[in-house]
Motif scaffolding. Structure first.
Motif, short mmCIF file in Angstrom:
data_model
loop_
_atom_site.label_atom_id
_atom_site.label_comp_id
_atom_site.label_asym_id
_atom_site.label_seq_id
_atom_site.Cartn_x
_atom_site.Cartn_y
_atom_site.Cartn_z
N ALA A 169 0.81 -1.28 0.08
CA ALA A 169 0.07 0.11 -0.07
C ALA A 169 0.83 1.43 -0.05
O ALA A 169 0.78 2.18 -0.76
CB ALA A 169 -1.14 -0.10 1.16
N VAL A 170 1.84 1.31 0.69
CA VAL A 170 2.72 2.63 0.80
C VAL A 170 3.46 2.59 -0.62
O VAL A 170 3.73 3.81 -0.95
CB VAL A 170 3.86 2.09 2.05
CG1 VAL A 170 4.81 3.53 2.19
CG2 VAL A 170 2.85 2.34 3.32
N ALA A 171 4.03 1.40 -1.09
CA ALA A 171 4.67 1.59 -2.25
C ALA A 171 3.63 2.19 -3.45
O ALA A 171 4.04 2.94 -4.19
CB ALA A 171 5.31 0.13 -2.69
N ILE A 172 2.71 1.60 -3.51
CA ILE A 172 1.69 2.12 -4.58
C ILE A 172 1.46 3.47 -4.44
O ILE A 172 1.46 4.64 -5.10
CB ILE A 172 0.03 1.46 -4.30
CG1 ILE A 172 0.30 0.03 -4.84
CG2 ILE A 172 -0.75 1.89 -5.21
CD1 ILE A 172 0.57 -0.21 -6.23
N ALA A 173 0.93 3.99 -3.02
CA ALA A 173 1.07 5.65 -2.56
C ALA A 173 2.04 6.33 -3.00
O ALA A 173 2.06 7.44 -3.45
CB ALA A 173 0.73 5.58 -1.26
N ALA A 174 3.36 5.83 -2.67
CA ALA A 174 4.64 6.54 -3.21
C ALA A 174 4.69 6.53 -4.86
O ALA A 174 4.94 7.64 -5.30
CB ALA A 174 5.92 5.73 -2.75
N GLY A 175 4.48 5.73 -5.61
CA GLY A 175 4.42 5.82 -6.91
C GLY A 175 3.26 6.71 -7.21
O GLY A 175 3.49 7.40 -8.41
N ALA A 176 2.08 6.80 -6.85
CA ALA A 176 0.97 7.68 -7.15
C ALA A 176 1.34 9.08 -6.93
O ALA A 176 1.19 9.99 -7.64
CB ALA A 176 -0.09 7.35 -6.37
N VAL A 177 2.32 9.47 -5.78
CA VAL A 177 2.70 10.60 -5.45
C VAL A 177 3.74 10.93 -6.42
O VAL A 177 3.71 12.36 -6.96
CB VAL A 177 3.04 10.70 -4.02
CG1 VAL A 177 3.98 12.03 -3.73
CG2 VAL A 177 1.95 10.65 -3.05
N ALA A 178 4.58 10.26 -6.72
CA ALA A 178 5.63 10.77 -7.91
C ALA A 178 5.05 10.80 -9.09
O ALA A 178 5.39 11.76 -9.81
CB ALA A 178 6.68 9.62 -8.10
N GLY A 179 4.14 10.13 -9.61
CA GLY A 179 3.09 10.43 -10.85
C GLY A 179 2.49 11.74 -10.60
O GLY A 179 2.40 12.44 -11.76
N LEU A 180 1.56 12.12 -9.55
CA LEU A 180 1.03 13.13 -9.40
C LEU A 180 2.14 14.45 -9.40
O LEU A 180 1.78 15.19 -10.06
CB LEU A 180 0.53 13.21 -7.84
CG LEU A 180 -0.48 14.60 -7.39
CD1 LEU A 180 -1.72 14.56 -8.68
CD2 LEU A 180 -0.65 14.48 -6.15
N VAL A 181 3.20 14.36 -8.90
CA VAL A 181 4.23 15.50 -9.00
C VAL A 181 4.59 15.59 -10.55
O VAL A 181 4.45 16.70 -10.81
CB VAL A 181 5.45 15.16 -8.20
CG1 VAL A 181 6.55 16.14 -8.19
CG2 VAL A 181 5.11 15.17 -6.62
N ASN A 182 4.78 14.59 -11.04
CA ASN A 182 5.22 14.75 -12.50
C ASN A 182 4.10 15.39 -13.28
O ASN A 182 4.38 16.27 -14.14
CB ASN A 182 5.61 13.43 -13.03
CG ASN A 182 6.98 13.04 -12.85
OD1 ASN A 182 7.97 13.62 -12.51
ND2 ASN A 182 7.21 11.60 -12.85
#
Length: 159
Positions: free
Chosen positions: A122-135
């Motif tokens: 769950a935390v890894a998916i959230a971190a990837g989503a945050v990275a994608g959101l920033v991009n």
């Protein structure tokens, strides 16, 4: 005098007025350019021919175990490629895909060792989503070209 190549036909002009995204990016679909599906047939024929020849010369190629092993090896890459396909179709480029996947896998392993597999996932998916959101925010809100924005978040530029 305007060269004939620069003149648009009336139907192109109407279509571009209806679809402003096409006018902005300059992208045109293969259908709009008159391409047909028959141009893609030789690729499928070549793949089928390679499978037939490979299956006849190497009997182990066509076993269920071989295909299961192949799909197990490419499963993660396939998920990443499917997601990246939508980015490419929209006319953008994302060079931070590998870095984001690596970030997610490192976070998953670190947290899974400490708190459990599902929490790490769950935390890894959230971190990837945050990275994608920033991009995505950098590209859409700051109007920076996607190739430049994603180079900046790629691991090679950070290290």
């Amino acid at each position: 005098m305007i060269p004939p190549k620069l003149l648009r036909t009336r139907t192109e002009d109407v279509r571009l007025r209806k679809e402003p995204a096409l006018r902005r990016t300059g992208w045109r679909s293969p259908v709009a350019l008159g391409a047909s599906a028959t141009r893609q047939i030789p690729g499928f024929v070549l793949i089928a021919l390679l499978l037939i020849v490979g299956g006849l010369t190497t009997p182990d190629l066509m076993t269920v175990a071989t295909w299961q092993a192949l799909l197990n090896k490419v499963a993660i890459d396939l998920v990443i490629v499917i997601g990246l396909t939508f980015v490419l179709i929209s006319g953008e480029v994302d060079l931070s895909v590998g870095s984001t996947a690596a970030l997610g896998s490192v976070i998953w392993v670190e947290i899974a060792n400490r708190d459990g597999t599902m929490v790490g996932f769950a935390v890894a998916i959230a971190a990837g989503a945050v990275a994608g959101l920033v991009n995505g925010l950098v590209v859409t809100r700051l109007r920076i070209k996607s190739i430049i924005a994603t180079i900046a978040t790629d691991r090679k530029s950070v290290v």
